[in-house]
Design a protein around this motif. Structure first.
Motif, short mmCIF file in Angstrom:
data_model
loop_
_atom_site.label_atom_id
_atom_site.label_comp_id
_atom_site.label_asym_id
_atom_site.label_seq_id
_atom_site.Cartn_x
_atom_site.Cartn_y
_atom_site.Cartn_z
N ALA C 277 -13.68 1.18 -8.90
CA ALA C 277 -13.67 1.38 -7.46
C ALA C 277 -15.01 1.01 -6.85
O ALA C 277 -15.08 0.36 -5.80
N GLY C 278 -16.10 1.39 -7.51
CA GLY C 278 -17.42 1.05 -7.01
C GLY C 278 -17.62 -0.46 -6.97
O GLY C 278 -18.19 -1.00 -6.01
N LEU C 279 -17.15 -1.15 -7.99
CA LEU C 279 -17.28 -2.61 -8.02
C LEU C 279 -16.61 -3.24 -6.82
O LEU C 279 -17.21 -4.05 -6.10
N ILE C 280 -15.36 -2.87 -6.58
CA ILE C 280 -14.62 -3.51 -5.49
C ILE C 280 -15.21 -3.10 -4.15
O ILE C 280 -15.34 -3.91 -3.23
N GLY C 281 -15.63 -1.83 -4.05
CA GLY C 281 -16.19 -1.34 -2.80
C GLY C 281 -17.47 -2.08 -2.44
O GLY C 281 -17.66 -2.50 -1.29
N MET C 282 -18.35 -2.25 -3.42
CA MET C 282 -19.59 -2.96 -3.16
C MET C 282 -19.31 -4.43 -2.83
O MET C 282 -19.94 -5.02 -1.96
N TYR C 287 -19.30 -8.67 1.14
CA TYR C 287 -18.57 -9.78 1.74
C TYR C 287 -18.50 -9.62 3.26
O TYR C 287 -18.67 -10.58 4.01
N LYS C 288 -18.25 -8.38 3.71
CA LYS C 288 -18.08 -8.17 5.15
C LYS C 288 -19.40 -8.24 5.91
O LYS C 288 -19.48 -8.81 6.99
N ASN C 289 -20.45 -7.59 5.36
CA ASN C 289 -21.67 -7.39 6.14
C ASN C 289 -22.89 -8.11 5.60
O ASN C 289 -23.95 -8.01 6.17
N HIS C 290 -22.76 -8.76 4.47
CA HIS C 290 -23.92 -9.29 3.77
C HIS C 290 -24.97 -8.21 3.49
O HIS C 290 -26.16 -8.47 3.34
N ARG C 291 -24.55 -6.99 3.51
CA ARG C 291 -25.40 -5.91 2.99
C ARG C 291 -24.51 -4.78 2.51
O ARG C 291 -23.34 -4.71 2.86
N LEU C 292 -25.07 -3.91 1.69
CA LEU C 292 -24.29 -2.78 1.18
C LEU C 292 -24.38 -1.61 2.13
O LEU C 292 -25.42 -0.96 2.22
N GLU C 293 -23.29 -1.33 2.84
CA GLU C 293 -23.25 -0.14 3.67
C GLU C 293 -23.12 1.07 2.76
O GLU C 293 -22.26 1.11 1.87
N ILE C 294 -23.97 2.08 3.00
CA ILE C 294 -23.93 3.26 2.13
C ILE C 294 -22.56 3.92 2.17
O ILE C 294 -22.03 4.38 1.15
N GLY C 295 -21.97 3.95 3.36
CA GLY C 295 -20.64 4.55 3.49
C GLY C 295 -19.60 3.88 2.60
O GLY C 295 -18.75 4.55 1.99
N ASP C 296 -19.66 2.57 2.50
CA ASP C 296 -18.71 1.86 1.63
C ASP C 296 -18.95 2.18 0.16
O ASP C 296 -18.00 2.40 -0.60
N VAL C 297 -20.22 2.18 -0.24
CA VAL C 297 -20.55 2.48 -1.63
C VAL C 297 -20.03 3.86 -2.01
O VAL C 297 -19.30 4.04 -3.00
N VAL C 298 -20.38 4.84 -1.18
CA VAL C 298 -20.03 6.22 -1.49
C VAL C 298 -18.52 6.41 -1.49
O VAL C 298 -17.93 6.98 -2.43
N ASN C 299 -17.86 5.91 -0.46
CA ASN C 299 -16.44 6.21 -0.32
C ASN C 299 -15.58 5.44 -1.31
O ASN C 299 -14.52 5.92 -1.71
N SER C 300 -16.03 4.25 -1.73
CA SER C 300 -15.23 3.56 -2.74
C SER C 300 -15.30 4.31 -4.06
O SER C 300 -14.27 4.49 -4.73
N VAL C 301 -16.48 4.77 -4.45
CA VAL C 301 -16.59 5.52 -5.71
C VAL C 301 -15.72 6.78 -5.65
O VAL C 301 -14.96 7.08 -6.57
N LEU C 302 -15.81 7.49 -4.52
CA LEU C 302 -14.99 8.70 -4.39
C LEU C 302 -13.50 8.37 -4.37
O LEU C 302 -12.68 9.09 -4.95
N GLY C 303 -13.15 7.26 -3.73
CA GLY C 303 -11.76 6.83 -3.72
C GLY C 303 -11.24 6.59 -5.12
O GLY C 303 -10.11 6.96 -5.46
N GLY C 304 -12.07 5.98 -5.95
CA GLY C 304 -11.68 5.76 -7.34
C GLY C 304 -11.49 7.07 -8.09
O GLY C 304 -10.58 7.22 -8.91
N LEU C 305 -12.35 8.04 -7.80
CA LEU C 305 -12.24 9.33 -8.47
C LEU C 305 -10.96 10.05 -8.05
O LEU C 305 -10.24 10.62 -8.89
N VAL C 306 -10.66 10.02 -6.76
CA VAL C 306 -9.42 10.65 -6.30
C VAL C 306 -8.21 9.96 -6.94
O VAL C 306 -7.26 10.62 -7.37
N SER C 307 -8.29 8.63 -7.05
CA SER C 307 -7.12 7.88 -7.52
C SER C 307 -6.77 8.17 -8.97
O SER C 307 -5.62 8.02 -9.37
#
Lengths: 549, 549, 549
Positions: C277-282, C287-307
């Protein structure tokens, strides 16, 4: 379910039909040696102790969040000092005075096992016990650091922390050592309400009284000063909360036999007590201020935890809730009382640890039923359970003995330090600029440190503090940026300007050749190229840019 | 105490009279398959690993607290990257290269079990081992991130972190794999002083040297730059401290048989070593500066922890204290030395992990007695224990092999990245505005970020950074407040002004109807009413109000 | 290896030749009573629960780091409230509605064991289960607090948190209670993707929709507002990451028999899912912003954990990676979608917990093989494993039932609170000055709080906020310094000036005598002497000193 051996056809019904033959234990030839399966118990104790060690961070964060920012890091360092110096002295003589079992041991003081170094046969049990007890000892010594925060001289604190171990270890022996006179009387203090919290709280009271209130503390009334970082304070409380589960549950000292049942009960009573305390604390805070003061929230929860610690494995859920509720009430009501007496205790350690610890001990004498399974109460019951005044009396006596001992020895130690070594109080200069600046060279911005330095001067005790750069910033970068602006070399690229204003290039030539340099194959360090021009762009202050920070 | 069966009348004296019949084990038909009660061992290993995973937060906080604020979050993200990319590559090929046991395995490299996916029979042991080893691997890769902080290009770091696993995994196989040539020689590295710390420290040294010092780092002398958040750095150290207990104690790899005794000893030696190190570190810091530098406190404690890691289960208390004290001294003395060589290592990773790791390995070769119970030293003893030079030689050889490998492979990998993919160094623009701003769109206030942007321009590499709002603030609210002030509608209520200056009301009408909207029963959203009037009250700056922030 | 008794000559081959005689279990006379060695299982469950409790701090830090600074502490307090009020209500009636087994129990609702208070025989199992389930319950209730952050009335939240337990407990009974209709249908939700996350996420969606977006939230577009403390948000994520290991691994509910193998597998699948999840989130963020939004990093990892939570013990490594990757994608893609719908969810709780929770349940219906050893899936398999649509259908039905229940009951409860008790929305005054100031009297600097107070006035609802001192500062010291500067007593020592401008001396005389004062032996408090003169030195602003803060 049953275990069946394919080889011998022996079937063991997975121990469910085994009873504990306790009679054998007393006339066993080696009663002091735990059986080989102590391994499971040891794993429980060690795991609990890992979790207990997180409490040191919890105390650090809670205390550093509760004081003003200019002392935030200093109090974290004091918690490090507590582990380092508390740890070495506990190993050198603390454990010996608590649990030593040589011929010199008296009911009032253990003796033996100084600088503990057990052989391979005994090491399992001894190290497990030592590690567990060490985590208790460092916790007890850290309670004082909060009460004297923001004005206690750092060097004096280091001295105090070194000797402080003795204050804790003597009563720990009374309560938990085989020699202890209170233990022989039948005191019940499972996880240290008296041994850790009454002891630490009494010590904190005397220390706070002796060092005096913070400069001007009561000039503008007695309401609490603003916290430096309430978020950190709450995070610290959460860490203490989870660490306390290890503290109390680990105090069953194992999970074998019926011990795990007590561990499970302990987990629930510990939580319920803190929940009751939090409820009452928030209620009181809301009633008094029409808002939730963070100090009330935090200290009521901690008060509930302290209150249940002594009897955690023995209470029913209702009792735990009641004990915690009273404890939370004590914590939040007593804090302003101490302020009325002008005893300045920035984190409320005296109320939370001292008074709630006493309540915790007395509550056992009131509510506890005789525990038949583990016989933790030695067949005694509390006053309201028909056990009469004996248990209550012993519990009260323990509190009296421990608090008098702690107050007296703290007084002696601090007096000796103050008279013969170093003033226990910071100088006014240090207090006004803050311990972070004075003791650790940390200069925070926007909280009055520079203002204090500006009024009081850059020199103190002959030391020059003028080279301390402001925190969070990179002074090298500031210099580069200043020079780039001064040059106003519009049209020049950033890279060229950087190369001009820093002497990095020159430095690289002078770099001493070191032994692995050959690995670099004569590679020239590549400077990444940038085509960005310098633009000095004072943007409108509305957007935040352009304010020359 | 004895277990007595009511059914069979069989009494077992709770194993205390059972001896371990080790002879049976050797000629057992299935020696590699752990007995069914590996469950308890697995529980110990898993629990330890949970605690080890807290170390990733610890490293993150320590590193982010030690650098300047404008790079604080970036280094936290790098620690996330270490878990994510280090984790995926360790699963894909790292474990295979360390512990693979196919026919292609040589003494220098494992092979097999790529993209690990064990069947149901083996999954218990394999997953437990993989999970435990994975926590080691991500720890090793994270050491480098501190040494190259504040100037390493983020994308290059992501690439490096992906490949970095290979640097760690090969020597891990040498030391701990059944095939490893160092293991066959009899190296002793219980919890990874060589495999994790020498490896990571050597890698860090080369990486720091190759990426060069921070801009202008040594223009104003060699004293350390101010930390961004010393409180976070100490909190990170505390987390590492408690995590290290899991790290070392979990390395007994179980609690069955006599293993728990070693776990208990490990807990005590780990603490005592760090305590000795902390003592010497604080002493040196006080002697040099007349104040406690946070960097010295933190790094001496960590140096002590690294120093005891290799032989944690074998030392006596005195030895642990001595080993830690030397380790702490190495850590605090070596840091300024590297600065003298102008190798810029912001967190001292090379000293703490590299040099202390080497000391940890050599200390075993000097002090350790032959361990009879678990035969961890293969009956060899250290030089001072009459074991001659063999063990010392093997330990030194291990350090040499691992550090040369790590330095060489790091050099190759970084060279390839730098030449063929992307410069490993940030551009000057990025370095001066900070990685938080450039890589994550975080604009902190009052630490020079806006100043840098103001000098260097809002454009970089074609990207426009002008839409990045300052951190901690709510830009929507700022707009509302500005407009309310501009209107100066004294006498109007806050609610009316808010409704006028925001288009919330209009928005509400346009809200798209979504699938659960029917649940709302056509309810109109109630705006809470307030009768408060707007008062633009520029209070005196003394009280802090009225300063138009 | 074998255990050999010296007394009886009985040799037990350390259980390796014992098989589990499961037949005996079914016709055992006491099947509900766990065997005495449940102690090991209980130790595992309790230890896991200690680690689960660290998740409360994780949620607190993540949420408080993600919102603007002026609400940072308020949301920490809300997490405290969740434990305190969620805890008391779970004990009073929550556990009873989930797991009560009286005659009134129906397939839709448990009944019995209100205000749980088990006797000594049953306490081990009951308390262990209660403690474990309580940690789940408080986690579920805390999910909502993030979604309604920065504008939900604090008192209304307290009311909601009290009743909220009922929202969680009813579906928990459906899924895990012996009576539950979903359980009887064969639903698989091992660690709560449906029971905790779909439930909490659905509740969060309705609450966020009902309370409306933050003031002016979408006036300037739909991009996320700046985080208050991204470092704290990541630290919170790390805490959740490690806590999740306890959450999922503890859900094997023991380590005896083959359970430990499932715990080991769970640890690895949990990590691999979050890694995917972290890989795809980052990747998406870059891809979207040319930078890592902290919200995306955090929420993708958590999304993977929930899943992975629902089927954590059942997946292979590849499946876990795939499930996590899809989950991470859902988390980062859904957040902007909700913003397009103008449903303002500051931390993305609806996406991360709600949608990923549904995916977690469906993934089981698609991928899972029938589990032969523990029969967790009741011999059913997923669609792609040839199991047909049954399991998928049951999983989908569970999501539907739980989310409809949660949304409906949340809607009812919030409507009742809003209509009959107190508006669920803060007043505009409170929202603009921030909940920290309005609810807890915390006044931060430099983030617009003073600006808001200056525009909106110091009075609100009749309460006067003028006595709230700025955070981090020591107002007593500020007063002392101001007066010292005003006096301009150059040549005077700091000590004398301090004595003059404070009334400390007078205070000391008035100090009331307290009961232990006799201990002080009439000692006069020694004021440390300093010979430093006062120098008002306005240094150049370049160095940071002299700016009158």
């Amino acid at each position: 379910m049953a275990l069946k051996s394919n080889n011998t056809d022996l079937t063991i019904d997975q121990f469910e039909n085994f009873t504990l033959n306790l009679d054998n234990q007393t006339n066993n030839e080696a009663p002091t040696q735990p059986p080989p399966d102590f391994g499971n118990d040891a794993a429980w104790i060690l795991t609990s102790t890992f979790i207990i060690f997180t409490m040191q961070s919890g105390f650090g964060l809670l205390e550093s969040g509760a004081v003003s920012m200019k002392n935030e890091t200093n109090i974290m360092v004091k918690n490090v000092v507590d582990v380092v110096l508390g740890g070495i002295t506990y190993w050198l003589f603390g454990y010996a005075l608590s649990f030593g079992e040589s011929e010199w041991t008296t009911p009032f003081c253990g003796w033996g096992s100084f600088a503990l170094n057990p052989g391979e046969e005994a090491m399992g049990e001894v190290y497990t016990k030592f590690f567990f007890q060490l985590s208790f000892a460092t916790t007890a010594t850290t309670i004082v650091s909060g009460a004297v925060a923001e004005r206690f001289n750092f060097v004096a604190y280091v001295l105090f922390s070194t000797i402080n171990t003795v204050i804790y270890c003597i009563p720990a022996g009374w309560l938990w050592g085989n020699h202890g006179f209170l233990r022989k009387l039948g005191v019940v203090d499972i996880a240290g309400s008296c041994g850790v919290h009454v002891c630490g709280g009494s010590s904190a009271l005397v220390a706070a009284r002796m060092v005096g209130p913070r400069l001007g503390r009561y000039d503008q009334g007695e309401s609490p000063l603003p916290m430096g970082s309430p978020t950190n304070a709450i995070l610290g409380m959460f860490m203490l909360w989870w660490g306390w589960l290890g503290f109390n549950c680990g105090s069953t000292y194992g999970i074998s036999g019926p011990l795990w049942k007590y561990a499970a009960r302990t987990a629930v009573t510990t939580l319920l007590s803190s929940i009751g305390a939090g409820l009452i604390g928030m209620g009181v805070s809301w009633y008094k201020n029409h808002r939730l003061e963070i100090g009330d929230v935090v200290n009521s929860v901690l008060g509930g935890l302290v209150s249940v610690t002594a009897g955690c494995a023995l209470y029913t859920t209702w009792e735990a809730l009641a004990v915690g509720t009273v404890g939370g009430l004590i914590a939040v009501m007593a804090m302003p009382m101490f302020d009325k007496l002008h005893i300045d205790d920035p984190v409320g350690a005296t109320s939370v640890h001292g008074l709630c610890g006493i309540w915790a001990m007395l509550a056992i004498g009131l509510f506890v039923k005789a525990d038949m399974l583990l016989r933790m109460t030695r067949d005694k019951a509390g006053l309201f359970r028909g056990g009469g005044f004996y248990l209550l009396g012993v519990q009260a006596l323990s509190c009296l003995c421990v608090s008098v001992w702690s107050m007296f020895s703290t007084f002696i130690i601090l007096t000796v330090i103050d008279k013969f070594f170093i003033s226990i109080r910071m100088s006014e200069w240090e207090e006004l600029v803050g311990a972070d600046f004075a003791e650790h060279g940390i200069r925070r911005r926007n909280i009055g440190v520079s203002r204090a330095v500006s009024v009081l001067g850059l020199q103190h005790h002959g030391y020059d503090y003028s080279d301390i750069a402001p925190m969070g910033d990179n002074p090298c970068h500031q210099k580069v940026l200043s020079e780039m602006k001064a040059l106003s070399r519009r049209g020049s690229t950033v890279s060229k300007a950087v190369a001009q204003v820093t002497d990095n290039k020159a430095k690289k030539i002078k770099l001493p050749s070191i032994n692995f340099d050959c690995l670099f194959f004569g590679r020239k360090k590549k400077r990444p190229k940038s085509t960005n021009k310098i633009h000095v762009v004072p943007l409108q202050s509305q957007e935040g840019f352009g304010i020359w920070e």
